[in-house]
Write a protein that holds these residues in place. Sequence first.
Motif, short mmCIF file in Angstrom:
data_model
loop_
_atom_site.label_atom_id
_atom_site.label_comp_id
_atom_site.label_asym_id
_atom_site.label_seq_id
_atom_site.Cartn_x
_atom_site.Cartn_y
_atom_site.Cartn_z
N UNK A 130 0.85 -1.18 0.00
CA UNK A 130 0.00 0.00 0.00
C UNK A 130 0.89 1.23 0.00
N UNK A 131 0.68 2.11 -0.96
CA UNK A 131 1.50 3.32 -1.07
C UNK A 131 1.09 4.31 0.01
N UNK A 132 2.07 4.76 0.77
CA UNK A 132 1.84 5.76 1.82
C UNK A 132 2.47 7.08 1.41
N UNK A 133 1.93 8.17 1.94
CA UNK A 133 2.57 9.47 1.72
C UNK A 133 3.88 9.50 2.47
N UNK A 134 4.79 10.36 2.04
CA UNK A 134 6.07 10.48 2.73
C UNK A 134 5.89 10.95 4.16
N UNK A 135 4.87 11.78 4.40
CA UNK A 135 4.60 12.25 5.75
C UNK A 135 4.15 11.09 6.64
N UNK A 136 3.34 10.18 6.11
CA UNK A 136 2.90 9.03 6.90
C UNK A 136 4.06 8.09 7.20
N UNK A 137 4.94 7.91 6.22
CA UNK A 137 6.15 7.10 6.46
C UNK A 137 6.97 7.72 7.59
N UNK A 138 7.08 9.04 7.59
CA UNK A 138 7.83 9.74 8.64
C UNK A 138 7.20 9.49 10.01
N UNK A 139 5.88 9.55 10.10
CA UNK A 139 5.19 9.34 11.37
C UNK A 139 5.41 7.92 11.88
N UNK A 140 5.34 6.93 10.99
CA UNK A 140 5.58 5.54 11.40
C UNK A 140 7.03 5.38 11.86
N UNK A 141 7.97 6.02 11.17
CA UNK A 141 9.37 5.94 11.57
C UNK A 141 9.58 6.56 12.95
N UNK A 142 8.92 7.67 13.22
CA UNK A 142 9.02 8.29 14.55
C UNK A 142 8.49 7.32 15.62
N UNK A 341 42.12 20.25 8.28
CA UNK A 341 41.98 20.26 9.73
C UNK A 341 41.65 18.87 10.28
N UNK A 342 41.78 17.85 9.43
CA UNK A 342 41.57 16.48 9.89
C UNK A 342 40.18 15.95 9.70
N UNK A 343 39.32 16.68 9.00
CA UNK A 343 37.96 16.21 8.75
C UNK A 343 37.86 15.48 7.42
N UNK A 344 36.76 14.80 7.22
CA UNK A 344 36.43 14.18 5.95
C UNK A 344 35.32 15.00 5.33
N UNK A 345 35.55 15.56 4.13
CA UNK A 345 34.61 16.51 3.54
C UNK A 345 33.81 15.90 2.40
N UNK A 346 32.55 16.34 2.30
CA UNK A 346 31.65 15.91 1.23
C UNK A 346 30.93 17.15 0.69
N UNK A 347 31.00 17.34 -0.62
CA UNK A 347 30.23 18.42 -1.24
C UNK A 347 28.81 17.89 -1.46
N UNK A 348 27.82 18.62 -0.95
CA UNK A 348 26.44 18.14 -0.98
C UNK A 348 25.49 19.23 -1.48
N UNK A 349 24.34 18.78 -1.91
CA UNK A 349 23.25 19.67 -2.28
C UNK A 349 21.98 19.22 -1.58
N UNK A 350 20.99 20.09 -1.54
CA UNK A 350 19.68 19.70 -1.04
C UNK A 350 19.09 18.66 -1.98
N UNK A 351 18.46 17.63 -1.43
CA UNK A 351 17.99 16.50 -2.24
C UNK A 351 16.53 16.18 -1.92
N UNK A 352 15.92 15.34 -2.77
CA UNK A 352 14.53 14.94 -2.55
C UNK A 352 14.45 13.86 -1.48
N UNK A 353 13.24 13.58 -1.01
CA UNK A 353 13.03 12.65 0.08
C UNK A 353 13.05 11.21 -0.35
N UNK A 354 12.48 10.35 0.50
CA UNK A 354 12.49 8.92 0.21
C UNK A 354 11.73 8.65 -1.09
N UNK A 355 12.29 7.77 -1.91
CA UNK A 355 11.72 7.55 -3.24
C UNK A 355 12.08 6.16 -3.75
N UNK A 356 11.32 5.69 -4.73
CA UNK A 356 11.65 4.44 -5.40
C UNK A 356 12.65 4.75 -6.50
N UNK A 357 13.74 4.00 -6.53
CA UNK A 357 14.79 4.22 -7.52
C UNK A 357 14.47 3.51 -8.85
#
Length: 357
Positions: A130-142, A341-357
């Motif tokens: 059953x397909x759930x909205x992303x908001x409902x998936x978030x509530x179940x995860x919480x 300074x001893x960190x591990x760096x990643x260049x990132x962008x804002x991305x979409x939420x949970x999705x089917x690939x």
Amino acid sequence: MENTVSVSTPGRICLFGEHQDYLGLPVIAAAISRRVNIKGQRYNKPKAIIHLPDIRRTLSFDIFSEMPYTNKRDYFKSALNILQRNGYTFKDGVECTVRGNIPINSGTSSSSALLVNWIHFLTKTADNPNILSNETIAEIAYQAEVAEFKEAGGMMDHYSTAVGNVIYLESTPKIEVETLKPKLGTFVLGDSQEPKDTVGILKRVKYGVIEAIDKIKKVNPDFSLFTANVEELSIYSNLLHIDEVALIEANIANRDILKQALTLLKSPSFKDEDLGNLLNVHQDNLRDKLKISTPKIDKMIQAGLEAGALGGKINGSGGGGCMFVYAPKNAFEVAKAIESQGGKAYIIRVDEGTKED
């Protein structure tokens, strides 16, 4: 594989409102372009087989109604239990492989992203999908991560990873999620590779604020972090320790910084420099009053700023873990500076939420 399902979910950074959501105050968070993927299909018996090649482990357990928890945070089972309470069945079971590139145990919600992804995967591979909205998936995860185990966390991680993009989240008096659409450039995420002191930080910061508020409410039952201002705290100076005053001042200041950020992120005249400035002011409070930053993370942020980033802050509960800076220009140079300074760096962008690939 036949009938293979593949889903992915992002990690997240908290732009504004660090240590605010568990107090009922709003937060602004962003999903990031580091993700976890689950790929698999139904099994031929009520069993879950979960291959975890990134950590060289395989988990396997039988699926039945109301499975007892055998680990302190048995999220794979808690998600199944909650979904079964909501009518899903898994007589066929599942077999899957989990892979990801979200930094682990670093404040980027790798565990919540995995749980959101697991729930999303299960809703598609159940006997009665059953397909759930992303908001409902978030509530179940919480429910599966926090409520089921009576944990201390808030809802930000689940909603930001499930819904994606930039969100403004209110949890009081009811849950309200607003997706924001500012035109943001690149960020640079820096993993200090210092282990987080989540338990110690929460004990001092969360419960320190709650205890201080309880003291104030004994003389003023109407006191609220939603409406209080810093000036009125002097009335209660004889009730509070100096550290408690600093904690409340920081929360009030960060609440107001978030309000400014919300206006900025919604503004048609949004400027990158303004976002950077607000991130820097937020970090000042997190470092000096909440005291959740570390010397190494401070150096990583400073190196990023000197290399051209516009602003930055620690990310997550603190005491270690990750930081990030906003670097719409010179991202590669900023990443190199952070790694110096001893960190591990990643260049990132804002991305979409949970999705089917």
